[in-house]
Structure formats: structure tokens, C-alpha cells
Scaffold this active site. Structure first.
Site, PDB file in Angstrom:
ATOM      1  N   CYS A 318       4.246   7.375   2.861  1.00 28.60           N
ATOM      2  CA  CYS A 318       5.451   7.053   2.086  1.00 28.60           C
ATOM      3  C   CYS A 318       6.630   8.016   2.302  1.00 28.60           C
ATOM      4  O   CYS A 318       7.780   7.578   2.198  1.00 28.60           O
ATOM      5  CB  CYS A 318       5.131   6.897   0.604  1.00 28.60           C
ATOM      6  N   ARG A 348      -3.910  12.245  10.863  1.00 27.15           N
ATOM      7  CA  ARG A 348      -4.268  13.553  10.320  1.00 27.15           C
ATOM      8  C   ARG A 348      -5.253  14.213  11.275  1.00 27.15           C
ATOM      9  O   ARG A 348      -6.145  13.562  11.797  1.00 27.15           O
ATOM     10  CB  ARG A 348      -4.841  13.443   8.911  1.00 27.15           C
ATOM     11  N   GLU A 350      -8.152  15.806  11.580  1.00 24.57           N
ATOM     12  CA  GLU A 350      -9.338  16.095  10.776  1.00 24.57           C
ATOM     13  C   GLU A 350     -10.149  17.203  11.429  1.00 24.57           C
ATOM     14  O   GLU A 350     -10.453  17.123  12.618  1.00 24.57           O
ATOM     15  CB  GLU A 350     -10.215  14.844  10.649  1.00 24.57           C
ATOM     16  N   ARG A 359     -13.701   8.442   8.003  1.00 24.61           N
ATOM     17  CA  ARG A 359     -12.675   9.489   8.011  1.00 24.61           C
ATOM     18  C   ARG A 359     -12.199   9.665   9.433  1.00 24.61           C
ATOM     19  O   ARG A 359     -12.907  10.217  10.256  1.00 24.61           O
ATOM     20  CB  ARG A 359     -13.276  10.784   7.469  1.00 24.61           C
ATOM     21  N   GLU A 367       0.201   0.974   2.285  1.00 22.60           N
ATOM     22  CA  GLU A 367       0.879   1.888   1.363  1.00 22.60           C
ATOM     23  C   GLU A 367       1.740   1.072   0.411  1.00 22.60           C
ATOM     24  O   GLU A 367       2.546   0.251   0.836  1.00 22.60           O
ATOM     25  CB  GLU A 367       1.730   2.883   2.162  1.00 22.60           C
ATOM     26  N   ASP A 435      -8.164   7.674  -8.300  1.00 15.13           N
ATOM     27  CA  ASP A 435      -8.845   7.261  -7.069  1.00 15.13           C
ATOM     28  C   ASP A 435      -9.833   6.152  -7.385  1.00 15.13           C
ATOM     29  O   ASP A 435     -10.509   6.200  -8.423  1.00 15.13           O
ATOM     30  CB  ASP A 435      -9.651   8.447  -6.493  1.00 15.13           C
ATOM     31  N   GLU A 453     -13.632   7.450  -1.455  1.00 15.93           N
ATOM     32  CA  GLU A 453     -12.290   7.144  -1.985  1.00 15.93           C
ATOM     33  C   GLU A 453     -11.656   6.122  -1.054  1.00 15.93           C
ATOM     34  O   GLU A 453     -11.404   6.428   0.104  1.00 15.93           O
ATOM     35  CB  GLU A 453     -11.384   8.382  -2.014  1.00 15.93           C
ATOM     36  N   ASN A 456      -5.981   4.740  -3.762  1.00 16.61           N
ATOM     37  CA  ASN A 456      -5.507   5.513  -4.909  1.00 16.61           C
ATOM     38  C   ASN A 456      -4.264   4.852  -5.491  1.00 16.61           C
ATOM     39  O   ASN A 456      -3.617   4.043  -4.830  1.00 16.61           O
ATOM     40  CB  ASN A 456      -5.264   6.993  -4.557  1.00 16.61           C
ATOM     41  N   CYS A 482       3.028   5.843  -5.884  1.00 18.19           N
ATOM     42  CA  CYS A 482       2.562   5.145  -4.692  1.00 18.19           C
ATOM     43  C   CYS A 482       1.057   5.028  -4.723  1.00 18.19           C
ATOM     44  O   CYS A 482       0.376   5.660  -5.541  1.00 18.19           O
ATOM     45  CB  CYS A 482       3.009   5.874  -3.428  1.00 18.19           C
ATOM     46  N   ARG A 489     -11.404   2.527   5.417  1.00 16.43           N
ATOM     47  CA  ARG A 489     -12.205   2.817   4.221  1.00 16.43           C
ATOM     48  C   ARG A 489     -12.681   1.548   3.526  1.00 16.43           C
ATOM     49  O   ARG A 489     -13.831   1.451   3.111  1.00 16.43           O
ATOM     50  CB  ARG A 489     -11.373   3.658   3.239  1.00 16.43           C
TER      51      ARG A 489
HETATM   52  N1  SER Z   1       0.818   8.724   0.102  1.00 17.12           N
HETATM   53  C1  SER Z   1      -0.413   8.736  -0.601  1.00 17.12           C
HETATM   54  C2  SER Z   1      -1.459   9.609   0.052  1.00 17.12           C
HETATM   55  O1  SER Z   1      -1.195  10.210   1.070  1.00 17.12           O
HETATM   56  C3  SER Z   1      -0.968   7.343  -0.777  1.00 17.12           C
HETATM   57  O2  SER Z   1      -1.252   6.769   0.451  1.00 17.12           O
HETATM   58  O3  SER Z   1      -2.550   9.674  -0.457  1.00 17.12           O
HETATM   59 ZN    ZN Z   2       2.361   7.588  -0.832  1.00 13.34          ZN
END
Ligand code: SER
Ligand code: ZN
Length: 523
Positions: A318, A348, A350, A359, A367, A435, A453, A456, A482, A489
Site C-alpha cells: 500500500c 521481501r 526472507e 512464505r 491489498e 490477523d 496468517e 490481515n 488496509c 497463503r
Molecule cells: N500492507 C499490509 C502489510 O504489509 C497489508 O498487506 O501487512
Molecule cells: Zn497495507
């Protein structure tokens, strides 16, 4: 708190001998100025010049040297800026002399801390920090430029010293996690590891790069079904609009979102993006030629031709949206703004070994983003929560729970939170994150295993509108929130409970899948 600053004003000219007694008078006058508006009990805490002298710098220049100390109120680096103005006027009027510069000779600050840190640390711009049980004595590097003070860096540095000690204390504790709602138990049809099941079926395939996967046609159909489910049961009824958010994120966005404070500190592990120094074909020709001869690349050689990173690949999805609203005043009747994005992966880095499909470094996320007045945000967050509950529980027919957890932005910023309040949160009415965690039978018993998770929903409050300066027409406070849920997942959770035998899947899901497409037969 104790501050001890030595600095000089450089005088463009020579001070006459008569200056000395005048300067004493001026300092008394200055002190009265500094004391203005300060509570009586705080007076001993504010800055005061304890020593001063005139030193000749050259034939043409003098230096007015000061030592200034204070407690925790109106510290020398603030007083100094007022003193510069004050002395410029006095010197100008009295002697037609000006201040041509300020030299910070030394700055020592005793910062109050709650305990001696287990792991001592040093900081940029600091030459040493000595810790005791109650304070950290920080000696700044010599000759720090005055604009460092003007830009407020000293105050942030002092705050950082204290925060690092506090963060070390909090880091030892677990992130907060409180189960606030649980779905009914579901019949368990599968106890296998979903990643392995899907690999066996040929639905997903690992690439040669870290934990990256290719979605085969079968799993893509399931992801598409999930999109349709989201549209029909969530985005359409709640009037969310689809958008396409950027996926390359320049530094400024991560400055504003707060992410940079936590870079590689345990919650925010971005991929970096570099651009070439130039796109000139001649500049790159040797790389192309090298490849044509050896059929190899030389990443180190390429590195030399790159600029330092401009930022990185989208991480939390976001933040780059906010450029859309940045600096704008928005008509009250345009609120609430409800949008979603699934236009591309986020990344990311990881750490550690492979984590399977649950993961991943490259994740495909849905989003959901909402901006509006506080009541609008609370209302939509609760509605979203109930709709996600329905999607997970009734349509996907999964066993899951809701947990009130450390908000994603505080963990990504590296600021741990301390809240351990017992809440039930029947209605979602405050800043924080819920979550949705799905039971993964292959990981063990319900009571002792780690649930996944998958989604969220957060209320973030004023944070984003404030840092991207988004205002409402009426000036009323603007909030945002958000929610994110990754396809990886959702699919892992679904397969973990339902397996890969399509006949056994809930009819409410099959409604969205004509027939699972087949992939190629690999011989
Ligand atoms: N921006 C939030 C997060 O990184 C929801 O996706 O968890
Ligand atoms: Zn977000």
C-alpha cells in the site's frame, strides 16, 4: 538529561577592547530572553552560558567562544540558534560586525536511559557513547555542521539513543498476540504439507531462485477463483474499486511510511533497485561483448556500472499508493475512498532456509485500502472483518481464528509496541491489526501448532494521511486502514485443510472453477 556544548561564533572583523563588558551585559539580556515563557521550576534546567572568551583567529577575524550547559529543557542546540540571531543584531548595531560562521567545538550529552543496554552500540555522527545504569554519555563528532542542528537531527539522535535501549528491552518479549475469535472446528481431510502436495500434483514448481515459485494452470485457476470470490463477496457489495499500484518504491515513500527506521531490523527486508549510470550503448558494450565470448555474466562488473539504489521493490504494497493522494485536499463527499490492488507481486528478502509456498520472496497479494473519516474507517474495518470471516469460514470452509496482533507497520518500522490489553473487540473500533490465522493440520495439534496468517485487516489511524499530507475539505481528521492477503497463503491454507482432490473441495469454491485446467505431462 545534561547538555554540554562548546562552540564559537566567527566574527568578520576584530572586536574592540570595549566589547568585553558589553558582551557580559548582552549575556544577561539573552538569559532573560531565554527564560521567557519558562515555568519557574524549570528555570534551572534551561541553557546558560557558563564561560566565554574572545580568541583572535587572524589579523582579520575574531572568534567568540562559548560554553553552554543545560538540563532537559531548552538545550544549548536550541538556545544557540536564538543566540545567533541575538548576537548578529547586537554586533551589527554596536560594532558593524557580522557573524560569518558557527563552529561546534564539542558537544557532550548525558541522555537518561532506563537501564544499561546489554549490547552497547555506537551511532553515526557520534564519536563515543559511555553507558552507565541510568545514562548514556554521548560525545558528538567534532565540527558537526550547523545545518545538522537546524534540521533537528540532535533531538532525533537523543531520542534514538533512548529508543534503542527501550527497543532492546522490548525485543526480548514476544510480539503481542491475542486470539479474539475462533471459527467452529472443521473436519480435517488432509494432514499433508500443502507445498509438497502441490509439487507432487505438478501445480507449483520451484524456480532456481531462492523461494520463488511458478503457479501452474491448476493453481492459477484456484487463484482466479479466489479473486472472483473476493469480488463477489467483498469488493462489489462494499463498493471497492480496482486500482493498479506502482511496484517500484523510491526512498521518499519509505521515509514517509516509516519503513526506513526499521530497515533490516527484523520486519522490513526489501529488495533494492539500481539503475544504470547511463543507458549509453558504448558504456554497456563491454558487458555485451564479454557475454558473447564467454556466455557468462560478471555481476561485479555490472555493479560498477550501476548507480546506488533508488529505493526498492514494493514490500508492503500500500505505501506507493499514497503518491496518488499526496499533498491533496480531498472533497468531503469523496470519502470514504475504497480501493484494492492485485496488479503485481511484492517482494521481501526472507532470511533463512526455504519456507515452501507459505512464505515466499515474491508474493502475490490482494491489498485492500480504505481512507476516510475515523467513523467510516471503523465501520468498514468491521465490515471487512465480517466478510473475510465469511470467505474463509463459509466459502473456503476453513477452520481459522482471529488474533489481535502487533500492527504490521510497527513491526516493519522496528518499533515494538507494548500493549498487552485484554480485548474482545466484538466491533473493530481502534487502531491496530487483526490477523486471520488458518489451522494447518500438517504442523501438528490445534493447541500447540503455529497457524498460518493468511489475511490481515488494520485500522492505521492518522499515520499515512499525516505523513503524506492528505487533508479533507472540512479539515476533519483523515484516517486510513488496509488489509492484505496473499494468494500463496490462501492456497496453502486451503490445500492444507482440503487437500488436492478437487471432488472433496467445497461446492461454494467449485462454483468458481469450471474444471481444473491440466498442465503438461512431464516425461
Ligand atoms: N500492507 C499490509 C502489510 O504489509 C497489508 O498487506 O501487512
Ligand atoms: Zn497495507
Amino acid at each position: 538529561m545534561r547538555y554540554h556544548l562548546k562552540f564559537s561564533f566567527i566574527i568578520r572583523g576584530k572586536l574592540p577592547a570595549t566589547a568585553k563588558s558589553l558582551i557580559d551585559q548582552w549575556l544577561t539580556e539573552l538569559q532573560a530572553l531565554l527564560e521567557k515563557g519558562i515555568k519557574k521550576k524549570d528555570l534551572p534546567e534551561i541553557s546558560r552560558v557558563t564561560k566565554w572568551s574572545v580568541v583572535s583567529r587572524s589579523e582579520k577575524e575574531d572568534e567568540l567562544q562559548f560554553t553552554m550547559t543545560s538540563g532537559g529543557i531548552l538545550p544549548p542546540h536550541h538556545a544557540l540558534l536564538r543566540m545567533r540571531k541575538f548576537f548578529s543584531q547586537k554586533l551589527g548595531r554596536e560594532f558593524r560586525l557580522g557573524i560569518s560562521g558557527i563552529v561546534i567545538k564539542s558537544y557532550k550529552i548525558d541522555v537518561d536511559i532506563p537501564r544499561r543496554p546489554m549490547k552497547e552500540f555506537s551511532l553515526p555522527f557520534v564519536s563515543s557513547i559511555k553507558f552507565s545504569d541510568t545514562s548514556a554519555t554521548v560525545t558528538l563528532q567534532k565540527n558537526i555542521p550547523i545545518d545538522f542542528i537546524e534540521k533537528g537531527a540532535i533531538d532525533r539522535l537523543v531520542k534514538l539513543v533512548r529508543n534503542k535501549v527501550i527497543e532492546e528491552m522490548i525485543r526480548g518479549k514476544d510480539e503481542h498476540h491475542l486470539v479474539i475469535w475462533s471459527s467452529p472446528k472443521k473436519e480435517i481431510r488432509c494432514t499433508d504439507n500443502p507445498t509438497e502436495l502441490m509439487i507432487k500434483e505438478g501445480w507449483i514448481q520451484r524456480t532456481g531462485y531462492r523461494n520463488q515459485w511458478i503457479f501452474g494452470p491448476q493453481i492459477t485457476a484456484l487463484a482466479e477463483a479466489l479473486k472472483q470470490i473476493m469480488i463477489e463477496h467483498l469488493y462489489k457489495p462494499l463498493s471497492f474499486k480496482n486500482m493498479i499500484f506502482p511496484k517500484v518504491v523510491p526512498w521518499d515513500i519509505w521515509k514517509r511510511s516509516g519503513h526506513l527506521s526499521g530497515i533490516y531490523q527484523g520486519g522490513f527486508e526489501p529488495y533494492f533497485v539500481c539503475t544504470p549510470k547511463t543507458a549509453d550503448p558504448e558504456f554497456w558494450e563491454e558487458i555485451a561483448d564479454y557475454y558473447r565470448i564467454t556466455l557468462e555474466v560478471e555481476p561485479e562488473k555490472i555493479m560498477e556500472k550501476l548507480r546506488p539504489p533508488i529505493g526498492g521493490l514494493s514490500f508492503a504494497q500500500c505505501p506507493p499508493f499514497w503518491i496518488y493522494l499526496q499533498g491533496k485536499t480531498i472533497a468531503d463527499d469523496s470519502f470514504p475512498i475504497f480501493v484494492y490492488d492485485w496488479s503485481g507481486p511484492t517482494y521481501r528478502y526472507e532470511s533463512g532456509a526455504a519456507h515452501g509456498f507459505e512464505r515466499v520472496d515474491e508474493l502475490h497479494r490482494i491489498e485492500t485500502l480504505y481512507i476516510g473519516f475515523p467513523e467510516q474507517i471503523k465501520t468498514i474495518a468491521q465490515k471487512l472483518r465480517l466478510r473475510f470471516r465469511k470467505i474463509l469460514g463459509e466459502i473456503l470452509d476453513l477452520e481459522f481464528q482471529e488474533a489481535w496482533v502487533t500492527p504490521w507497520w510497527t513491526s516493519q518500522e522496528g518499533v515494538a509496541d507494548t500493549e498487552e490489553e485484554q480485548v474482545t473487540l466484538q466491533t473493530f473500533d481502534r487502531v491496530g491489526t487483526i490477523d486471520f490465522e488458518v489451522y494447518m493440520p500438517y504442523r501438528g495439534m490445534r493447541e500447540t501448532s503455529h497457524w498460518l496468517e493468511t489475511q490481515n485487516v488494520s485500522i492505521i489511524g492518522q499515520k499515512y494521511p499525516k505523513s503524506f499530507t492528505v487533508k479533507s475539505q472540512s479539515g476533519k481528521e483523515v484516517w486510513s486502514g488496509c488489509g492484505g492477503g496473499s494468494f500463496e497463503r490462501y492456497i496453502s491454507a486451503f490445500v492444507a485443510q482440503k487437500g488436492t482432490k478437487v471432488d472433496a473441495w467445497p461446492s461454494k469454491v467449485l462454483k468458481y472453477i469450471d474444471k481444473l485446467p491440466e498442465g503438461p505431462k512431464f516425461l
